[in-house]
Design a protein around this motif. Structure first.
Motif, PDB file in Angstrom:
ATOM      1  N   LEU A   1       1.034   8.607  -4.033  1.00 55.79           N
ATOM      2  CA  LEU A   1       1.161   7.238  -4.543  1.00 55.79           C
ATOM      3  C   LEU A   1       2.332   6.500  -3.899  1.00 55.79           C
ATOM      4  N   VAL A   2       3.415   7.203  -3.620  1.00 54.70           N
ATOM      5  CA  VAL A   2       4.592   6.540  -3.040  1.00 54.70           C
ATOM      6  C   VAL A   2       4.304   6.008  -1.643  1.00 54.70           C
TER       7      VAL A   2
ATOM      8  N   ILE B   1      -8.547  -2.955  -3.003  1.00 54.88           N
ATOM      9  CA  ILE B   1      -7.916  -1.820  -3.661  1.00 54.88           C
ATOM     10  C   ILE B   1      -7.696  -2.182  -5.122  1.00 54.88           C
ATOM     11  N   LEU B   2      -8.344  -1.445  -5.995  1.00 57.98           N
ATOM     12  CA  LEU B   2      -8.192  -1.627  -7.430  1.00 57.98           C
ATOM     13  C   LEU B   2      -7.157  -0.635  -7.936  1.00 57.98           C
ATOM     14  N   THR B   3      -6.149  -1.133  -8.601  1.00 57.29           N
ATOM     15  CA  THR B   3      -5.120  -0.272  -9.139  1.00 57.29           C
ATOM     16  C   THR B   3      -4.704  -0.805 -10.504  1.00 57.29           C
ATOM     17  N   GLY B   4      -3.809  -0.080 -11.152  1.00 60.40           N
ATOM     18  CA  GLY B   4      -3.377  -0.515 -12.475  1.00 60.40           C
ATOM     19  C   GLY B   4      -3.254   0.647 -13.432  1.00 60.40           C
TER      20      GLY B   4
ATOM     21  N   ALA C   1       5.095   0.904 -10.355  1.00 60.07           N
ATOM     22  CA  ALA C   1       5.902  -0.304 -10.184  1.00 60.07           C
ATOM     23  C   ALA C   1       5.856  -0.838  -8.754  1.00 60.07           C
ATOM     24  N   ASP C   2       5.965   0.035  -7.763  1.00 57.37           N
ATOM     25  CA  ASP C   2       5.968  -0.422  -6.365  1.00 57.37           C
ATOM     26  C   ASP C   2       4.597  -0.968  -5.955  1.00 57.37           C
ATOM     27  N   VAL C   3       3.522  -0.332  -6.421  1.00 56.64           N
ATOM     28  CA  VAL C   3       2.170  -0.814  -6.100  1.00 56.64           C
ATOM     29  C   VAL C   3       1.939  -2.170  -6.748  1.00 56.64           C
TER      30      VAL C   3
ATOM     31  N   ALA D   1     -14.446  -0.843  -1.699  1.00 58.60           N
ATOM     32  CA  ALA D   1     -13.542  -0.942  -2.839  1.00 58.60           C
ATOM     33  C   ALA D   1     -13.046   0.461  -3.176  1.00 58.60           C
ATOM     34  N   LEU D   2     -11.741   0.587  -3.393  1.00 54.09           N
ATOM     35  CA  LEU D   2     -11.144   1.877  -3.684  1.00 54.09           C
ATOM     36  C   LEU D   2     -10.236   1.765  -4.903  1.00 54.09           C
ATOM     37  N   VAL D   3     -10.246   2.808  -5.703  1.00 52.56           N
ATOM     38  CA  VAL D   3      -9.311   2.893  -6.822  1.00 52.56           C
ATOM     39  C   VAL D   3      -8.133   3.751  -6.386  1.00 52.56           C
ATOM     40  N   VAL D   4      -6.939   3.183  -6.484  1.00 51.60           N
ATOM     41  CA  VAL D   4      -5.702   3.888  -6.184  1.00 51.60           C
ATOM     42  C   VAL D   4      -4.823   3.781  -7.421  1.00 51.60           C
ATOM     43  N   ASP D   5      -4.513   4.910  -8.038  1.00 50.31           N
ATOM     44  CA  ASP D   5      -3.715   4.856  -9.261  1.00 50.31           C
ATOM     45  C   ASP D   5      -2.841   6.082  -9.383  1.00 50.31           C
ATOM     46  N   ALA D   6      -2.352   6.330 -10.580  1.00 55.92           N
ATOM     47  CA  ALA D   6      -1.380   7.405 -10.787  1.00 55.92           C
ATOM     48  C   ALA D   6      -1.944   8.787 -10.501  1.00 55.92           C
ATOM     49  N   ARG D   7      -3.261   8.913 -10.425  1.00 55.37           N
ATOM     50  CA  ARG D   7      -3.859  10.205 -10.088  1.00 55.37           C
ATOM     51  C   ARG D   7      -3.551  10.614  -8.654  1.00 55.37           C
ATOM     52  N   GLU D   8      -3.066   9.670  -7.858  1.00 61.29           N
ATOM     53  CA  GLU D   8      -2.695   9.975  -6.471  1.00 61.29           C
ATOM     54  C   GLU D   8      -1.571  11.010  -6.386  1.00 61.29           C
TER      55      GLU D   8
END
Length: 294
Positions: free
Chosen positions: A75-76, A14-17, A136-138, A64-71
């Motif tokens: 996101l929570v 999981i790619l995030t940031g 922050a939690d991620v 591989a998945l991108v999880v970011d603020a667009r969720e």
């Protein structure tokens, strides 16, 4: 009934940031390495995706998945979903990409993009601050945090590849193309080699009608002392170049070998080179572009 994910399931990264930190570059690096990649998948669908991967006969073994603020509101749920999947034995790693506020502002200025969390009339720094709070939690459950402030795209791609890819998955993808200069140099070639210095089977009546894939033509071409010397030197050169191209973040390399018409000499040499490279463990795609042209 909730599906159970076993240890035999796929590797999941999981790619995030924060936006502008290089998530797209990292995702492309993993895609080039053979990962099945999904950008902006709602995290609540991840367990179902893992369940479906079990019906692919092992073809989807790395994701591989991108999880970011667009969720958005999903996101929570990310920390809970990831934690539960790990408890069930899923191989899930979280990589968080970050960068200094100054670097992020500069990158947005260079691309002239609007920050997705800036809001109506908001500034890029406003968006960055809002995003850091949302993530922050991620960030807190990440296995690794990478600061990309001083990294260029090639350095980041190399770092991600080395972090998640081992063995054959990191090999450079090599394509060998035989061609005829009469029909033009392949536009996508990275390296172009000219073998018109070798005797031409075109002028040997019994060989002229046959392509370089014919054993008689191949024997004529490869039996020349200069062809043998050229092939040996070329194998040595590629043994030097290929790992260095790979280390610099290159994923694919196309080598074009040309003769006059692309029917005899280039075909025989390209086939012989492919055999040598494959014998050393380097996967190769071979394409005789002009062999059937007159």
């Amino acid at each position: 009934m909730t599906a159970t994910v076993s240890h035999a399931g796929p590797q999941v990264v999981i790619l995030t940031g924060v936006s502008g930190s290089g998530k797209s570059t990292a995702l492309r690096a993993l895609e080039d390495a053979g990962f099945y990649c999904v950008d902006n998948l709602p995290i609540v669908f991840l367990e179902k995706l893992l369940e479906l991967s079990g019906h692919t006969a092992g073809e989807v073994s790395r994701m591989a998945l991108v999880v970011d603020a667009r969720e958005g509101r999903f996101l929570v749920e990310a920390p809970r979903v990831i934690r539960e999947l790990r408890q069930k034995g899923a191989d899930v790693e979280v990589l968080f990409l970050d960068a200094s506020d100054e670097a992020l502002v500069r990158r947005y200025s260079e691309t002239r993009r609007r920050h997705p969390l800036a809001g109506e009339g908001g500034t890029v720094p406003d968006g960055i601050a809002a995003e850091r709070l949302a993530l922050a939690d991620v960030r807190g459950i990440a296995d690794e945090v990478i600061d990309t402030t001083t990294l260029n795209v090639h350095e980041l791609k190399r770092l991600v590849t080395r972090r998640f890819v081992a063995g054959d998955g990191a090999k450079l993808g090599v394509t060998l193309v035989s061609f005829g200069f009469r029909f033009g140099i392949p536009t996508h070639a990275d390296l172009v080699l000219d073998v018109r210095f070798l005797p031409n089977p075109f002028f040997v009546p019994e060989l002229k009608p046959h392509p370089g894939t014919d054993p008689r033509v191949a024997e004529f071409v490869l039996g020349q002392a200069d062809a043998k010397a050229f092939l040996e030197r070329l194998v040595d050169l590629l043994g030097f170049l290929l790992p260095r191209y790979r280390n610099e973040g290159k994923s694919y390399l196309t080598i074009a070998i040309g003769c006059t018409g692309g029917k005899h000499r280039s075909v025989a040499l390209a086939a012989a080179l492919a055999e040598r490279l494959e014998g050393s463990g380097q996967p190769v795609r071979l394409w005789h572009r002009d062999v059937e042209k007159e």
